[in-house]
Scaffold this motif. Structure first.
Motif, short mmCIF file in Angstrom:
data_model
loop_
_atom_site.label_atom_id
_atom_site.label_comp_id
_atom_site.label_asym_id
_atom_site.label_seq_id
_atom_site.Cartn_x
_atom_site.Cartn_y
_atom_site.Cartn_z
N THR A 273 -64.42 -9.69 -3.66
CA THR A 273 -63.42 -9.59 -2.60
C THR A 273 -63.30 -10.93 -1.87
N MET A 274 -62.07 -11.30 -1.53
CA MET A 274 -61.88 -12.52 -0.74
C MET A 274 -60.69 -12.36 0.18
N MET A 275 -60.63 -13.19 1.19
CA MET A 275 -59.53 -13.14 2.14
C MET A 275 -58.22 -13.50 1.46
N ASN A 276 -57.17 -12.76 1.78
CA ASN A 276 -55.84 -13.10 1.29
C ASN A 276 -55.29 -14.25 2.12
N ARG A 277 -54.70 -15.23 1.46
CA ARG A 277 -54.21 -16.41 2.19
C ARG A 277 -53.15 -16.06 3.21
N TRP A 278 -52.42 -14.94 3.00
CA TRP A 278 -51.38 -14.54 3.96
C TRP A 278 -51.99 -13.92 5.21
N ASN A 279 -53.29 -13.73 5.20
CA ASN A 279 -54.04 -13.24 6.37
C ASN A 279 -53.78 -14.13 7.59
N VAL A 280 -53.72 -15.43 7.39
CA VAL A 280 -53.64 -16.37 8.51
C VAL A 280 -52.47 -17.35 8.40
N GLU A 281 -51.56 -17.11 7.45
CA GLU A 281 -50.53 -18.11 7.17
C GLU A 281 -49.53 -18.28 8.31
N PHE A 282 -49.13 -17.16 8.95
CA PHE A 282 -48.11 -17.24 9.99
C PHE A 282 -48.71 -16.84 11.33
N SER A 283 -48.58 -17.71 12.30
CA SER A 283 -49.19 -17.45 13.61
C SER A 283 -48.59 -16.23 14.28
N ASN A 284 -47.32 -15.92 13.96
CA ASN A 284 -46.67 -14.77 14.60
C ASN A 284 -46.92 -13.47 13.85
N LYS A 285 -47.57 -13.54 12.69
CA LYS A 285 -47.84 -12.34 11.89
C LYS A 285 -49.26 -12.39 11.34
N GLN A 286 -50.22 -12.55 12.22
CA GLN A 286 -51.62 -12.55 11.80
C GLN A 286 -52.01 -11.17 11.28
N THR A 287 -52.70 -11.13 10.16
CA THR A 287 -53.16 -9.86 9.58
C THR A 287 -54.64 -10.01 9.20
N PRO A 288 -55.53 -9.90 10.19
CA PRO A 288 -56.95 -10.18 9.94
C PRO A 288 -57.61 -9.23 8.95
N ASP A 289 -56.95 -8.09 8.65
CA ASP A 289 -57.55 -7.14 7.71
C ASP A 289 -56.92 -7.24 6.32
N TYR A 290 -56.29 -8.39 6.00
CA TYR A 290 -55.64 -8.56 4.70
C TYR A 290 -56.59 -9.30 3.76
N PHE A 291 -57.16 -8.56 2.83
CA PHE A 291 -58.09 -9.11 1.85
C PHE A 291 -57.67 -8.69 0.45
N GLN A 292 -58.25 -9.33 -0.56
CA GLN A 292 -58.00 -8.99 -1.95
C GLN A 292 -59.26 -8.41 -2.57
N SER A 293 -59.17 -7.15 -3.01
CA SER A 293 -60.30 -6.55 -3.73
C SER A 293 -60.25 -6.88 -5.21
N PHE A 294 -59.08 -7.31 -5.69
CA PHE A 294 -58.82 -7.60 -7.10
C PHE A 294 -59.00 -6.37 -7.99
N GLY A 295 -58.92 -5.18 -7.38
CA GLY A 295 -58.83 -3.98 -8.20
C GLY A 295 -57.56 -4.03 -9.04
N LEU A 296 -56.53 -4.68 -8.49
CA LEU A 296 -55.34 -5.04 -9.26
C LEU A 296 -55.54 -6.48 -9.69
N GLY A 297 -56.05 -6.65 -10.92
CA GLY A 297 -56.34 -7.98 -11.44
C GLY A 297 -55.51 -8.29 -12.66
N PHE A 298 -55.89 -9.33 -13.39
CA PHE A 298 -55.05 -9.79 -14.49
C PHE A 298 -54.95 -8.77 -15.62
N TYR A 299 -55.99 -8.03 -15.89
CA TYR A 299 -55.88 -6.98 -16.91
C TYR A 299 -54.83 -5.96 -16.50
N GLU A 300 -54.88 -5.55 -15.24
CA GLU A 300 -53.92 -4.56 -14.73
C GLU A 300 -52.49 -5.11 -14.71
N TYR A 301 -52.35 -6.41 -14.43
CA TYR A 301 -51.02 -7.02 -14.47
C TYR A 301 -50.46 -7.00 -15.89
N PHE A 302 -51.29 -7.36 -16.85
CA PHE A 302 -50.84 -7.32 -18.25
C PHE A 302 -50.49 -5.90 -18.66
#
Length: 661
Positions: A273-302
């Motif tokens: 698990t890691m922080m999603n970059r959009w977590n802190v990208e916009f000062s007016n739309k902070q989303t501190p609970d936005y993380f990536q579990s990667f349960g949806l990963g490259f195998y699932e995308y394919f």
């Protein structure tokens, strides 16, 4: 003041033309006998990025937020309502995160200490709540290590916004060692903001990890799979490709937090698990609970690409972090790991079971190759540093996989210094497919329908990889999916289709957004915890995708393509499979228009169909309350002779389909 006067004059002129300038009829000619070029099956596709809670909390149907306690704050998303903290004791009990030494992916678990047998509770809030539906079944799983058999039972419940129980099951933890447990329960009412309540019977210590909850009814009934209603919207478009895992998400704010596909495959529990970059990208739309579990990963995308009939198009880091952030560079002499990631990804997708990465794909449940044809090098990097790195990637990929088409990038804008430099250099390199991005005003889209008319037919092919009309250009937070944006994109798309010799792929962006957790607008699909709907832009994209045809035909007015004359736009195709002539017409004027389409050179049946997408108000949009306010209607059309007489409503997108004999 001067600008305001100019604006009023321009608006006045537009109104005058809209009201009085379109009384004349427009005559168009379609040469049915001559194919200009074949239309690529990838022509209209989808761009997916993990922004706006599109993956965790959206497409990926996991309902528990921070299921493995791996967020930067390990108990984020978890409440302890009956813990009374004091300097001396934790009266009822407490849950605390415990670090695991030596584990690089699943570094934490939760240790729960129950001080008495009065029902200590922890509650997961879900992704802005949990959407549960009456009589639907839900599958729970968790790992537990029950020290000395101290805890006799774990009670799992859905509770509604008033804390009323609306579904219940239980687990008896039977082992001192880590063990997986599963249970299923049924919701007794529909609730958009439910939570998951876990209560313990007994006194002592129990360790928990990977507390997970999925609806049983997922896409294709896959265990722990994707959200069915959202995938259905994608499937219904019959997209030619699926680009993933996104745009800026690929780059990372730094190289360390770039998307690394190898960390998104294998056992779900072992994906970090890691922080999603959009977590802190916009000062007016902070989303501190936005993380990536990667349960949806490259195998699932394919797998998703295969499910919806789309060609997979993965984009990988080229060793450059986002240039809007740190712009961190991997030195050219240290690019080997990045290049190896690209080569290994092709092996993962296409390699035999006897190869290392092909074996992993097989072990994950897909022995058959995914038939990968495209790979993207970088997202929207720019400047000499990008060109230098692209050359290294191109040489290595083509040496081992000469049949893979490489997607390069022209930067973040459709014009300007960075764009001009990239196009010049990539043409010198005989680049195969160049990705162009544009987020512009509706007017820009209408004015640029002829953008590709003068592109070199022998030059690189174009991938219009990210585009969307922006309603107020200066303030993205208030952009709307309004009808003006949608039909302006349709006008532009006739230009993409007319130039199918050059444009081989195109996709709207971003694809989707959670009603309560978005960072960027507008978006093609909107969803909340219970429902999903397509915007007006979605229906425009769907109309073009379902009616792309196989052969491009000429459609002209006085020998010239229709690119905004009298506020009209047009393209025409033939579909050799369905034996149809398909004409797309867009009227961006405020009044209805009479159009005659002369279908020259082929014998046609008299009966056909006409699909109309229209709305009277520029600001109209689809909503949760009215999800199909702007949606297509289809009716029978009777052709008389070779000429189709059409009345195009104001602000409309029309698709005329006539069967060939």
């Amino acid at each position: 003041m001067k600008n305001n006067i100019i604006t009023k004059i321009i608006i006045g002129g537009l109104l005058f033309n809209g009201l009085y300038g379109f009384a004349q009829k427009t005559n168009l000619e379609v040469d049915v006998t001559k194919t200009i070029t074949k239309i690529q099956p990838t022509m209209f596709g989808l761009f997916f990025e993990d922004i706006n809670f599109a993956a965790d909390g959206g497409l990926y149907a996991e309902m528990v937020k921070n299921r493995s306690f791996e967020f930067d704050k390990p108990l984020m998303g978890w409440e302890q309502p009956n813990t009374k903290r004091s300097s001396l004791n934790m009266q009822s009990g407490t849950a605390v995160p415990i670090k695991v030494s030596g584990n690089k992916t699943n570094t934490n678990f939760c240790r729960v200490l129950i001080n008495d047998d009065k029902g200590y509770t922890i509650i997961n809030e879900g992704f802005r709540g949990m959407g549960v539906k009456k009589d639907a079944k839900y599958n729970l799983s968790l790992k537990a290590a029950n020290h000395d058999g101290a805890i006799k039972k774990i009670i799992i419940q859905f509770i509604d916004k008033d804390k009323k129980v609306i579904g219940e099951t239980s687990i008896v933890p039977a082992s001192n060692e880590w063990k997986y447990y599963t249970a299923q329960f049924t919701a007794t009412q529909t609730e958009a903001k439910a939570k998951l309540k876990i209560t313990f019977e007994g006194t002592g210590t129990i360790d928990l990890d990977m507390i997970s909850l999925f609806p049983e009814d997922t896409w294709m009934n896959r265990k722990n799979g994707l959200r069915k209603d959202i995938v259905q919207l994608l499937y219904d478009m019959k997209p030619g490709f699926l680009r993933f895992p996104g745009g800026c998400i690929v780059e990372g704010r730094t190289l360390a937090d770039r998307y690394q596909w190898k960390k998104s495959v294998g056992n779900v529990e072992d994906r970090r698990t890691m922080m999603n970059r959009w977590n802190v990208e916009f000062s007016n739309k902070q989303t501190p609970d936005y993380f990536q579990s990667f349960g949806l990963g490259f195998y699932e995308y394919f797998q998703l690409s295969e499910d919806i009939g789309a060609s997979p198009l993965p984009i990988l880091s080229c060793g450059m972090a986002c240039q809007y952030n740190t712009g961190e560079l991997a030195p050219v002499e240290e690019l080997d790991p990045y290049i190896q990631d690209a080569l290994d990804l092709i092996e993962f997708a296409n390699g035999a079971e006897t190869t290392a990465w092909g074996k992993l794909r097989t072990d994950m449940g897909h022995p058959k190759p995914f038939n990968l044809k495209f790979i993207g090098v970088g997202n929207e990097q720019w400047g000499p540093d990008y060109i230098e790195r692209y050359k290294v990637f191109e040489k290595a990929i083509k040496a081992k996989y000469p049949n893979i088409t490489i997607v390069s990038g022209s930067g973040p804008s459709p014009d300007g210094e960075h764009f001009d430099f990239a196009m010049q250099e990539l043409k010198k390199l005989d680049a195969e497919l160049i990705d162009e991005h544009y987020y512009k005003s509706p007017q820009w889209f209408r004015e640029n329908a002829a953008r590709y008319d003068k592109y070199d037919r022998k030059g690189p092919k174009i991938f219009a990889g990210e585009y969307a009309a922006q309603s107020p250009a200066a303030d993205k937070s208030s952009n709307r999916n309004n009808w003006e944006c949608a039909f302006s994109e349709a006008a532009f798309m006739t230009g993409l289709e007319r130039n199918a010799e050059v444009v081989n792929l195109c996709s709207y962006a971003p694809l989707m957004a959670h009603e309560d957790a978005w960072q960027w607008t507008p978006d093609m699909i909107w969803f909340n915890n219970l429902e999903a709907f397509g915007s007006a832009n979605y229906y425009v994209q769907k109309l073009f995708s379902l009616n792309k045809g196989t052969d491009l035909l000429s459609i002209t007015k006085d020998g010239q393509p229709l690119t905004g004359q009298n506020s009209l736009y047009a393209s025409a195709v033939k579909d050799v499979n369905s034996k149809e002539i398909i004409v797309k017409l867009v009227n961006t004027a405020a009044t209805a228009q009479e159009v005659t389409v002369d279908l020259k050179g082929s014998k046609l049946l008299s009966k056909g169909s006409i699909i109309t997408l229209t709305s009277p108000n520029l600001q109209d949009e689809n909503t949760f309350a009215s999800p199909k306010k702007i949606s297509p209607t289809e009716s029978e059309y009777n052709l008389k002779g070779e000429k189709a007489q059409l009345n195009l409503p104001a602000y409309s997108v029309i698709v005329l389909k006539i069967k060939m004999k």
